[in-house]
Design a protein around this motif. Structure first.
Motif, mmCIF file in Angstrom:
data_model
loop_
_atom_site.group_PDB
_atom_site.id
_atom_site.type_symbol
_atom_site.label_atom_id
_atom_site.label_comp_id
_atom_site.label_asym_id
_atom_site.label_seq_id
_atom_site.Cartn_x
_atom_site.Cartn_y
_atom_site.Cartn_z
ATOM 1 N N UNK A 1 -3.689 4.721 12.456
ATOM 2 C CA UNK A 1 -4.888 5.367 12.974
ATOM 3 C C UNK A 1 -4.708 6.882 13.072
ATOM 4 N N UNK A 2 -3.467 7.352 13.164
ATOM 5 C CA UNK A 2 -3.246 8.764 13.421
ATOM 6 C C UNK A 2 -3.283 9.641 12.185
ATOM 7 N N UNK A 3 -2.768 9.158 11.058
ATOM 8 C CA UNK A 3 -2.668 10.051 9.907
ATOM 9 C C UNK A 3 -3.209 9.494 8.603
ATOM 10 N N UNK A 4 -3.734 8.268 8.593
ATOM 11 C CA UNK A 4 -4.357 7.725 7.410
ATOM 12 C C UNK A 4 -3.404 7.191 6.357
ATOM 13 N N UNK A 5 -2.096 7.288 6.596
ATOM 14 C CA UNK A 5 -1.163 6.743 5.616
ATOM 15 C C UNK A 5 -1.116 5.230 5.752
ATOM 16 N N UNK A 6 -0.760 4.534 4.673
ATOM 17 C CA UNK A 6 -0.640 3.077 4.778
ATOM 18 C C UNK A 6 0.332 2.695 5.890
ATOM 19 N N UNK A 7 -0.014 1.693 6.610
ATOM 20 C CA UNK A 7 0.754 1.296 7.786
ATOM 21 C C UNK A 7 2.012 0.522 7.420
ATOM 22 N N UNK B 1 -9.136 6.891 -8.257
ATOM 23 C CA UNK B 1 -9.254 5.436 -8.099
ATOM 24 C C UNK B 1 -8.185 4.907 -7.147
ATOM 25 N N UNK B 2 -6.975 5.458 -7.222
ATOM 26 C CA UNK B 2 -5.904 5.052 -6.302
ATOM 27 C C UNK B 2 -6.273 5.429 -4.869
ATOM 28 N N UNK B 3 -6.836 6.618 -4.687
ATOM 29 C CA UNK B 3 -7.270 7.032 -3.346
ATOM 30 C C UNK B 3 -8.360 6.108 -2.814
ATOM 31 N N UNK B 4 -9.313 5.735 -3.663
ATOM 32 C CA UNK B 4 -10.377 4.811 -3.232
ATOM 33 C C UNK B 4 -9.797 3.474 -2.802
ATOM 34 N N UNK B 5 -8.853 2.966 -3.592
ATOM 35 C CA UNK B 5 -8.224 1.691 -3.243
ATOM 36 C C UNK B 5 -7.536 1.801 -1.883
ATOM 37 N N UNK B 6 -6.831 2.908 -1.647
ATOM 38 C CA UNK B 6 -6.141 3.096 -0.371
ATOM 39 C C UNK B 6 -7.133 3.260 0.774
ATOM 40 N N UNK B 7 -8.234 3.987 0.527
ATOM 41 C CA UNK B 7 -9.247 4.173 1.571
ATOM 42 C C UNK B 7 -9.886 2.853 1.965
ATOM 43 N N UNK C 1 0.836 -1.198 0.000
ATOM 44 C CA UNK C 1 0.000 0.000 0.000
ATOM 45 C C UNK C 1 0.869 1.246 0.000
ATOM 46 N N UNK C 2 2.053 1.156 0.646
ATOM 47 C CA UNK C 2 2.954 2.302 0.684
ATOM 48 C C UNK C 2 3.384 2.703 -0.725
ATOM 49 N N UNK C 3 3.591 1.713 -1.587
ATOM 50 C CA UNK C 3 4.025 1.996 -2.954
ATOM 51 C C UNK C 3 2.931 2.762 -3.704
ATOM 52 N N UNK C 4 1.696 2.302 -3.612
ATOM 53 C CA UNK C 4 0.596 2.980 -4.278
ATOM 54 C C UNK C 4 0.410 4.378 -3.697
ATOM 55 N N UNK C 5 0.493 4.509 -2.376
ATOM 56 C CA UNK C 5 0.363 5.811 -1.720
ATOM 57 C C UNK C 5 1.433 6.770 -2.219
ATOM 58 N N UNK C 6 2.666 6.293 -2.291
ATOM 59 C CA UNK C 6 3.782 7.124 -2.730
ATOM 60 C C UNK C 6 3.598 7.588 -4.174
ATOM 61 N N UNK C 7 3.197 6.684 -5.049
ATOM 62 C CA UNK C 7 3.001 7.044 -6.460
ATOM 63 C C UNK C 7 1.861 8.048 -6.592
ATOM 64 N N UNK C 8 0.765 7.820 -5.891
ATOM 65 C CA UNK C 8 -0.385 8.724 -5.981
ATOM 66 C C UNK C 8 -0.021 10.120 -5.486
ATOM 67 N N UNK D 1 -6.974 1.035 -12.599
ATOM 68 C CA UNK D 1 -7.355 1.431 -13.961
ATOM 69 C C UNK D 1 -8.395 2.540 -13.889
ATOM 70 N N UNK D 2 -8.343 3.455 -14.863
ATOM 71 C CA UNK D 2 -9.305 4.546 -14.922
ATOM 72 C C UNK D 2 -9.462 4.989 -16.369
ATOM 73 N N UNK D 3 -10.546 5.708 -16.641
ATOM 74 C CA UNK D 3 -10.759 6.229 -17.989
ATOM 75 C C UNK D 3 -11.375 7.607 -17.903
#
Length: 119
Positions: free
Chosen positions: A93-99, A80-86, A9-16, A64-66
Motif C-alpha cells: 500500500x505504501x509504494x506500489x511495488x509488488x508485495x 503493457x507490463x506496467x498495466x499488468x502490474x497495475x 509479480x516481483x519478477x515482472x516488476x524487476x524486468x520492467x 505481448x506488445x507490438x
C-alpha cells in the motif's frame, strides 16, 4: 528464465524496471537474454496488406506488445507490463511495488511447535 509467464509479480516488476534503465539496444538485448522474442515486421511484398505482419512484435513473461518499429514495440511492451502490474492487486500500500508474501517477516513456525502461554 522462460517466456511462459512471470513466476511472480516481483519478477515482472524487476524486468520492467531494468528495461527502463537501459538504452534501446540494451532493452532489446535484455528481452532476448531473458527468453523473450522480438519479431521484426515482414518486408515481403505479398504481406503488405496484412496489418499484423507489417508490425514488430515482442513477448516476454506472458506480456505481448507490438509497434511500427523496434523502439515503439519496446515502449509498448513496457507499458503493457506496467498495466499488468497495475491490475495486480498484490502490492504494498505504501509504494506500489509488488508485495512480498511475507512482507519482510520471518515465516511462522509449524503448527506442531509448542509455545508458552501467558497466564
Amino acid at each position: 528464465m522462460h517466456n511462459s509467464g512471470p513466476r511472480t509479480s516481483q519478477e515482472l516488476y524487476s524486468v520492467e524496471r531494468n528495461m527502463r534503465a537501459r538504452c534501446r539496444f540494451g532493452q532489446a538485448m535484455l528481452l532476448q537474454e531473458l527468453g523473450g522474442k522480438i519479431t521484426p515486421a515482414s518486408t515481403d511484398a505479398s504481406d503488405r496488406f496484412d496489418y499484423e505482419t507489417t508490425r514488430w512484435h515482442a513477448s516476454l513473461l506472458g506480456v505481448c506488445a507490438s509497434g511500427n518499429d523496434l523502439s515503439e514495440t519496446l515502449n509498448a511492451w513496457m507499458r503493457a507490463a506496467q498495466r499488468r502490474l497495475r491490475n495486480d492487486f498484490t502490492r504494498r500500500a505504501t509504494d506500489g511495488r509488488p508485495d512480498c508474501p511475507y512482507n519482510g517477516a520471518a515465516m511462522l513456525p509449524p503448527d506442531s511447535t509448542r509455545v508458552a502461554e501467558a497466564t
